[in-house]
Scaffold this motif. Structure first.
Motif, PDB file in Angstrom:
ATOM      1  N   VAL A  78      32.247  56.189  32.966  1.00 51.52           N
ATOM      2  CA  VAL A  78      33.004  55.961  34.197  1.00 51.52           C
ATOM      3  C   VAL A  78      34.320  56.739  34.167  1.00 51.52           C
ATOM      4  N   ILE A  79      34.816  57.021  32.968  1.00 52.13           N
ATOM      5  CA  ILE A  79      36.054  57.789  32.843  1.00 52.13           C
ATOM      6  C   ILE A  79      35.896  59.197  33.407  1.00 52.13           C
ATOM      7  N   ASP A  80      34.675  59.739  33.354  1.00 54.89           N
ATOM      8  CA  ASP A  80      34.453  61.091  33.859  1.00 54.89           C
ATOM      9  C   ASP A  80      34.719  61.184  35.355  1.00 54.89           C
ATOM     10  N   GLY A  81      34.403  60.101  36.078  1.00 50.97           N
ATOM     11  CA  GLY A  81      34.624  60.102  37.522  1.00 50.97           C
ATOM     12  C   GLY A  81      36.088  60.032  37.893  1.00 50.97           C
ATOM     13  N   MET A  82      36.940  59.622  36.948  1.00 50.50           N
ATOM     14  CA  MET A  82      38.366  59.481  37.222  1.00 50.50           C
ATOM     15  C   MET A  82      39.163  60.744  36.958  1.00 50.50           C
ATOM     16  N   GLU A  83      38.486  61.797  36.548  1.00 47.52           N
ATOM     17  CA  GLU A  83      39.182  63.044  36.258  1.00 47.52           C
ATOM     18  C   GLU A  83      39.934  63.529  37.496  1.00 47.52           C
ATOM     19  N   GLY A  84      41.216  63.746  37.343  1.00 45.01           N
ATOM     20  CA  GLY A  84      42.039  64.223  38.444  1.00 45.01           C
ATOM     21  C   GLY A  84      42.496  63.143  39.401  1.00 45.01           C
ATOM     22  N   CYS A  85      42.135  61.883  39.167  1.00 44.38           N
ATOM     23  CA  CYS A  85      42.541  60.786  40.054  1.00 44.38           C
ATOM     24  C   CYS A  85      43.905  60.237  39.626  1.00 44.38           C
ATOM     25  N   ASP A  86      44.727  59.910  40.591  1.00 46.53           N
ATOM     26  CA  ASP A  86      46.010  59.293  40.273  1.00 46.53           C
ATOM     27  C   ASP A  86      46.022  57.802  40.568  1.00 46.53           C
ATOM     28  N   VAL A  87      44.970  57.308  41.245  1.00 48.68           N
ATOM     29  CA  VAL A  87      44.910  55.895  41.621  1.00 48.68           C
ATOM     30  C   VAL A  87      43.501  55.351  41.393  1.00 48.68           C
ATOM     31  N   LEU A  88      43.426  54.100  40.955  1.00 49.29           N
ATOM     32  CA  LEU A  88      42.182  53.343  40.878  1.00 49.29           C
ATOM     33  C   LEU A  88      42.274  52.174  41.847  1.00 49.29           C
ATOM     34  N   VAL A  89      41.252  51.990  42.677  1.00 50.56           N
ATOM     35  CA  VAL A  89      41.108  50.771  43.467  1.00 50.56           C
ATOM     36  C   VAL A  89      39.821  50.108  43.001  1.00 50.56           C
ATOM     37  N   HIS A  90      39.972  48.967  42.366  1.00 47.49           N
ATOM     38  CA  HIS A  90      38.821  48.268  41.766  1.00 47.49           C
ATOM     39  C   HIS A  90      38.339  47.182  42.723  1.00 47.49           C
ATOM     40  N   ALA A  91      37.305  47.524  43.506  1.00 49.01           N
ATOM     41  CA  ALA A  91      36.778  46.598  44.509  1.00 49.01           C
ATOM     42  C   ALA A  91      35.447  45.980  44.102  1.00 49.01           C
ATOM     43  N   ALA A  92      34.817  46.483  43.058  1.00 47.09           N
ATOM     44  CA  ALA A  92      33.506  45.988  42.653  1.00 47.09           C
ATOM     45  C   ALA A  92      33.611  44.579  42.072  1.00 47.09           C
ATOM     46  N   ALA A  93      32.657  43.729  42.429  1.00 45.18           N
ATOM     47  CA  ALA A  93      32.626  42.363  41.892  1.00 45.18           C
ATOM     48  C   ALA A  93      31.282  41.733  42.187  1.00 45.18           C
ATOM     49  N   ASP A  94      30.900  40.794  41.350  1.00 38.79           N
ATOM     50  CA  ASP A  94      29.744  39.927  41.612  1.00 38.79           C
ATOM     51  C   ASP A  94      30.299  38.684  42.288  1.00 38.79           C
ATOM     52  N   THR A  95      30.033  38.539  43.595  1.00 40.54           N
ATOM     53  CA  THR A  95      30.638  37.461  44.391  1.00 40.54           C
ATOM     54  C   THR A  95      29.726  36.247  44.545  1.00 40.54           C
ATOM     55  N   ASP A  96      28.667  36.175  43.783  1.00 41.37           N
ATOM     56  CA  ASP A  96      27.733  35.057  43.914  1.00 41.37           C
ATOM     57  C   ASP A  96      28.440  33.724  43.689  1.00 41.37           C
ATOM     58  N   HIS A  97      28.199  32.783  44.603  1.00 39.30           N
ATOM     59  CA  HIS A  97      28.824  31.465  44.515  1.00 39.30           C
ATOM     60  C   HIS A  97      27.884  30.403  43.944  1.00 39.30           C
ATOM     61  N   GLY A  98      26.804  30.845  43.341  1.00 42.46           N
ATOM     62  CA  GLY A  98      25.879  29.927  42.701  1.00 42.46           C
ATOM     63  C   GLY A  98      26.360  29.524  41.319  1.00 42.46           C
ATOM     64  N   PRO A  99      25.453  29.005  40.494  1.00 41.23           N
ATOM     65  CA  PRO A  99      25.828  28.601  39.135  1.00 41.23           C
ATOM     66  C   PRO A  99      26.356  29.780  38.332  1.00 41.23           C
ATOM     67  N   PRO A 100      27.219  29.524  37.351  1.00 37.73           N
ATOM     68  CA  PRO A 100      27.748  30.615  36.509  1.00 37.73           C
ATOM     69  C   PRO A 100      26.616  31.371  35.829  1.00 37.73           C
ATOM     70  N   SER A 101      26.810  32.656  35.614  1.00 28.26           N
ATOM     71  CA  SER A 101      25.775  33.457  34.973  1.00 28.26           C
ATOM     72  C   SER A 101      26.420  34.482  34.051  1.00 28.26           C
ATOM     73  N   PRO A 102      25.721  34.852  32.975  1.00 26.71           N
ATOM     74  CA  PRO A 102      26.246  35.899  32.092  1.00 26.71           C
ATOM     75  C   PRO A 102      26.431  37.221  32.832  1.00 26.71           C
ATOM     76  N   GLU A 103      25.540  37.496  33.796  1.00 21.75           N
ATOM     77  CA  GLU A 103      25.636  38.747  34.549  1.00 21.75           C
ATOM     78  C   GLU A 103      26.941  38.807  35.343  1.00 21.75           C
ATOM     79  N   GLN A 104      27.321  37.685  35.952  1.00 16.53           N
ATOM     80  CA  GLN A 104      28.555  37.661  36.711  1.00 16.53           C
ATOM     81  C   GLN A 104      29.767  37.847  35.808  1.00 16.53           C
ATOM     82  N   ARG A 105      29.751  37.232  34.674  1.00 23.65           N
ATOM     83  CA  ARG A 105      30.863  37.392  33.732  1.00 23.65           C
ATOM     84  C   ARG A 105      30.972  38.831  33.254  1.00 23.65           C
ATOM     85  N   ARG A 106      29.835  39.453  32.948  1.00 20.19           N
ATOM     86  CA  ARG A 106      29.880  40.841  32.491  1.00 20.19           C
ATOM     87  C   ARG A 106      30.458  41.749  33.571  1.00 20.19           C
ATOM     88  N   THR A 107      29.986  41.577  34.803  1.00 17.99           N
ATOM     89  CA  THR A 107      30.458  42.433  35.894  1.00 17.99           C
ATOM     90  C   THR A 107      31.939  42.227  36.154  1.00 17.99           C
TER      91      THR A 107
END
Length: 351
Positions: A78-107
């Motif tokens: 993922v660092i390769d995509g940031m080459e030459g970038c001066d800003v990061l906007v981190h919008a990605a998330a697992d928004t599931d409102h169901g029971p807790p899951s390892p997948e959600q924690r990892r994301t």
């Protein structure tokens, strides 16, 4: 799309206001918030590189004016995509409102750690972490809360817990040349909505929707244009290490707002109402069964869903108004009219 100039947006002022990022790395670029941020941020003159996972999303991101970067939130490249970038906007998330899951924690947790570490290594100087008011949710009312309100000891569910941890991880990277700022919206809605609105429509059409205690409690909301405007202002002049709530301003009765959303889609609002105490008991019981069965048994309701839709959740945006010069640029009436008229394009969310 509503032109913020026509909607009465205040110009960004102050010494830091002239800062326009040259190149922004955006995670979650194929998602609802990400797609709208691409349109908004490219219009300000910035180049956007969007992290996507699929060919379909890459083509969509390209069509919106961004440069797609195929990769994974947890991958080292993922660092390769940031080459030459001066800003990061981190919008990605697992928004599931169901029971807790390892997948959600990892994301939400490890994904945040990975992209912030990559940003620092890539020489990014400013990072915006998009969080949620759900970090405050524990099943009780949240009334006119500001950013100083402490996080609960026992979060409502996996989503609240993982987003709170993600916030802490993001802010831990503030310093040593990287400025990290957190933005917390509440109930994001509006054009191109592929998250909340489809779920509400499906529930209403199926007959499964009922108002909890009449639905007369208040809620804050955040139109997608207002969120994009708030992020633009945070990029320009937000203070490093700080948290900002961004909403539509004055709260509204939950039932009135959701009924308005349904009406824009030609779906009648439900008339049924159920007692809050009963639904809270069902949510707690469902969560307990899910925990004891290790997810094999799912209850009809989780405490996470209850905490975000069954009690008052209202936020004070005085800090954003004072420090950023933020004011909502799209009213609820304008946003509902836009939905009613269907003036938004069909989008395919990132899978």
């Amino acid at each position: 799309m509503i032109d913020i100039r026509e909607a009465g947006a205040a110009p960004v002022t102050g010494a830091r206001a002239q800062f326009v990022p040259k190149r922004i790395f955006l995670t979650g670029a194929g998602g609802y918030v990400g797609r709208n941020l691409i349109t908004h941020l490219t219009a300000t003159g910035s180049e956007v590189v969007g992290l996507v996972r699929s060919h379909t999303s890459a083509e969509l991101v390209r069509s919106l004016g961004a440069v797609p970067f195929r990769g994974d939130l947890l991958a080292s490249q993922v660092i390769d995509g940031m080459e030459g970038c001066d800003v990061l906007v981190h919008a990605a998330a697992d928004t599931d409102h169901g029971p807790p899951s390892p997948e959600q924690r990892r994301t939400n947790e490890e994904g945040t750690r990975n992209v912030l570490a990559a940003a620092r290594a890539a020489g990014v100087t400013r990072a915006i972490h998009i969080s949620s008011e759900s970090v405050l949710a524990d099943g009780r009312a949240v009334v006119n809360a500001d950013e100083s309100r402490p996080l609960p000891r026992r979060p409502a569910g996996g989503y609240s817990r993982s987003k709170a941890v993600a916030e802490a991880i993001a802010l831990s990277y503030n310093g040593a040349g990287l400025e990290v700022i957190v933005v917390r919206p509440r109930f994001v809605w509006g054009r191109d909505d592929t998250t909340a609105l489809p779920q509400l429509v499906a529930a209403a059409r199926s007959g499964r929707m009922a108002w909890i205690s009449g639905g007369t409690y208040l809620t804050s909301t955040t139109h997608i244009t207002n969120l994009c405007r708030g992020i633009e202002l945070v990029l320009a002049q937000g203070r490093a290490g700080e948290v900002y709530f961004i909403t539509d301003g004055e709260p509204i009765e939950f039932r009135r707002f959701v009924s308005g959303l349904l009406e824009t889609q030609g779906v009648p609002a439900p008339q049924k109402s159920v007692p809050r105490a009963l639904m809270r008991a069902l949510a707690i019981t469902g969560d307990l069964l899910g925990t004891l069965s290790r997810g094999r048994i799912a209850g009809p309701l989780t405490l996470q869903v209850f905490a975000t839709s069954a009690v008052e959740v209202t936020l004070d945006i005085g800090k954003a108004r004072t420090e950023l010069g933020y004011q909502p640029v799209v009213s609820r009436e304008q946003g509902l009219a836009e939905l009613r008229a269907g003036r938004w394009g069909s989008r395919t969310p990132d899978p």
